[in-house]
Design a protein around this motif. Structure first.
Motif, short mmCIF file in Angstrom:
data_model
loop_
_atom_site.label_atom_id
_atom_site.label_comp_id
_atom_site.label_asym_id
_atom_site.label_seq_id
_atom_site.Cartn_x
_atom_site.Cartn_y
_atom_site.Cartn_z
N PRO A 149 0.76 -1.12 -0.06
CA PRO A 149 -0.08 -0.07 0.07
C PRO A 149 0.97 1.10 -0.04
O PRO A 149 1.90 1.30 0.41
N LEU A 150 0.32 2.28 -0.44
CA LEU A 150 1.12 3.61 -0.63
C LEU A 150 1.20 4.03 0.87
O LEU A 150 0.27 4.03 1.64
N ALA A 151 2.32 4.80 1.00
CA ALA A 151 2.58 5.27 2.46
C ALA A 151 1.76 6.22 2.88
O ALA A 151 1.09 7.08 1.95
N LEU A 152 1.33 6.54 3.96
CA LEU A 152 0.34 7.56 4.33
C LEU A 152 1.03 9.00 4.18
O LEU A 152 2.26 9.05 4.53
N GLY A 153 0.24 9.83 3.66
CA GLY A 153 1.12 11.23 3.32
C GLY A 153 1.53 11.44 2.21
O GLY A 153 2.03 12.51 1.91
N GLU A 154 1.61 10.41 1.44
CA GLU A 154 2.43 10.26 0.10
C GLU A 154 1.39 10.41 -0.74
O GLU A 154 0.40 9.79 -1.09
N LEU A 155 1.70 11.32 -1.80
CA LEU A 155 0.63 11.53 -3.20
C LEU A 155 1.07 10.45 -4.20
O LEU A 155 2.11 10.30 -4.51
N PRO A 156 0.04 9.61 -4.71
CA PRO A 156 0.30 8.55 -5.54
C PRO A 156 0.64 9.25 -7.11
O PRO A 156 -0.08 10.16 -7.39
N VAL A 157 1.01 8.54 -7.73
CA VAL A 157 1.37 8.82 -9.38
C VAL A 157 -0.03 8.17 -9.54
O VAL A 157 -0.17 6.79 -9.47
N SER A 158 -1.00 8.88 -10.24
CA SER A 158 -2.11 8.46 -10.77
C SER A 158 -2.74 8.94 -12.04
O SER A 158 -2.06 10.17 -12.45
N SER A 159 -3.68 8.46 -12.57
CA SER A 159 -4.32 8.91 -13.85
C SER A 159 -5.34 10.02 -13.62
O SER A 159 -5.70 10.80 -14.34
N VAL A 160 -5.62 10.06 -12.29
CA VAL A 160 -6.54 11.07 -11.72
C VAL A 160 -5.84 12.12 -10.64
O VAL A 160 -4.73 11.60 -10.10
N PRO A 161 -6.27 13.67 -10.59
CA PRO A 161 -5.36 14.14 -9.63
C PRO A 161 -5.40 13.75 -7.99
O PRO A 161 -6.35 12.98 -8.00
N ALA A 162 -4.35 13.96 -7.26
CA ALA A 162 -4.53 13.69 -6.10
C ALA A 162 -3.98 14.62 -5.01
O ALA A 162 -3.12 15.30 -5.20
N ALA A 163 -4.82 14.90 -4.18
CA ALA A 163 -4.66 15.74 -2.86
C ALA A 163 -4.60 15.03 -1.68
O ALA A 163 -5.14 14.05 -1.36
N TYR A 164 -3.52 15.66 -0.96
CA TYR A 164 -3.47 15.06 0.53
C TYR A 164 -3.83 16.21 1.64
O TYR A 164 -3.30 17.19 1.67
N ASP A 165 -5.17 16.19 2.35
CA ASP A 165 -5.59 17.41 3.03
C ASP A 165 -5.98 17.02 4.52
O ASP A 165 -6.75 15.89 4.32
N ARG A 166 -5.54 17.37 5.46
CA ARG A 166 -5.99 16.96 6.83
C ARG A 166 -5.80 15.65 7.05
O ARG A 166 -6.86 14.87 7.61
N GLU A 167 -4.89 14.88 6.60
CA GLU A 167 -4.39 13.70 6.60
C GLU A 167 -5.50 12.54 5.87
O GLU A 167 -5.53 11.51 6.15
N HIS A 168 -6.06 13.08 4.80
CA HIS A 168 -6.92 12.41 3.89
C HIS A 168 -6.37 12.50 2.41
O HIS A 168 -6.25 13.58 2.02
N LEU A 169 -6.31 11.40 1.85
CA LEU A 169 -6.13 11.29 0.34
C LEU A 169 -7.32 11.23 -0.36
O LEU A 169 -8.29 10.37 -0.22
N TYR A 170 -7.34 12.16 -1.44
CA TYR A 170 -8.70 12.15 -2.12
C TYR A 170 -8.34 12.93 -3.66
O TYR A 170 -7.21 13.23 -3.71
N SER A 171 -9.05 12.62 -4.52
CA SER A 171 -9.17 13.43 -5.84
C SER A 171 -10.10 14.50 -5.97
O SER A 171 -11.18 14.48 -5.80
#
Length: 149
Positions: free
Chosen positions: A23-45
């Motif tokens: 699994p992707l490390a917490l806090g790290e933005l994945p290389v993805s086909s969709v945009p990725a953001a990390y805010d308030r400890e949550h990963l989302y697009s």
């Protein structure tokens, strides 16, 4: 005389099981086909209306998902033409990956699109229900590594 076999052994080799990806490390933005953001400890697009105000990694293939219209017919057209477009991954999730849901259950990623990832999880046995599994979308991951919508 014909013999009865207890086991049918396939003569052709079976494909090797896909190795489980780390699994992707917490806090790290994945290389993805969709945009990725990390805010308030949550990963989302991020969607189009929030992408301009949050730091995010642009998607390799897609821009932020446009805001959905509220009219039913317009929403259906938006879903078919924008949101449900198939992607190779969603925030690093690929079909076949095994993830943990927010309630601690494990699920397998079935498919991915711009909106999220469809996951399948086992249901407890019940005499009132014929289904053995259910599916749901996941769109974000919390600070504990659990996925939710």
């Amino acid at each position: 005389m014909q013999t009865i076999a207890l086991f049918d052994v396939p003569t052709t080799p079976q494909p090797a099981a896909r190795p489980r990806r780390a699994p992707l490390a917490l806090g790290e933005l994945p290389v993805s086909s969709v945009p990725a953001a990390y805010d308030r400890e949550h990963l989302y697009s991020p969607k189009a209306n929030t992408a301009s105000v949050v730091d995010h990694r642009p998607g390799d293939q897609f821009a932020p998902l446009p805001v959905s219209p509220s009219a039913p017919k317009a929403w259906g057209a938006w879903w078919r033409s924008e949101a449900s477009v198939s992607t190779p991954d969603y925030l690093g999730l690929e079909p076949g990956d095994v993830i943990t849901l927010h309630d601690g259950d494990t699920a397998t990623v079935v498919s991915t699109c711009r909106f999220g990832a469809v996951v399948r999880y086992a249901l407890p046995p019940s005499e009132w229900r014929g289904e053995e599994y259910a599916e749901q979308f996941v769109t974000a991951r919390n600070q504990f590594g659990h996925w939710y919508r």
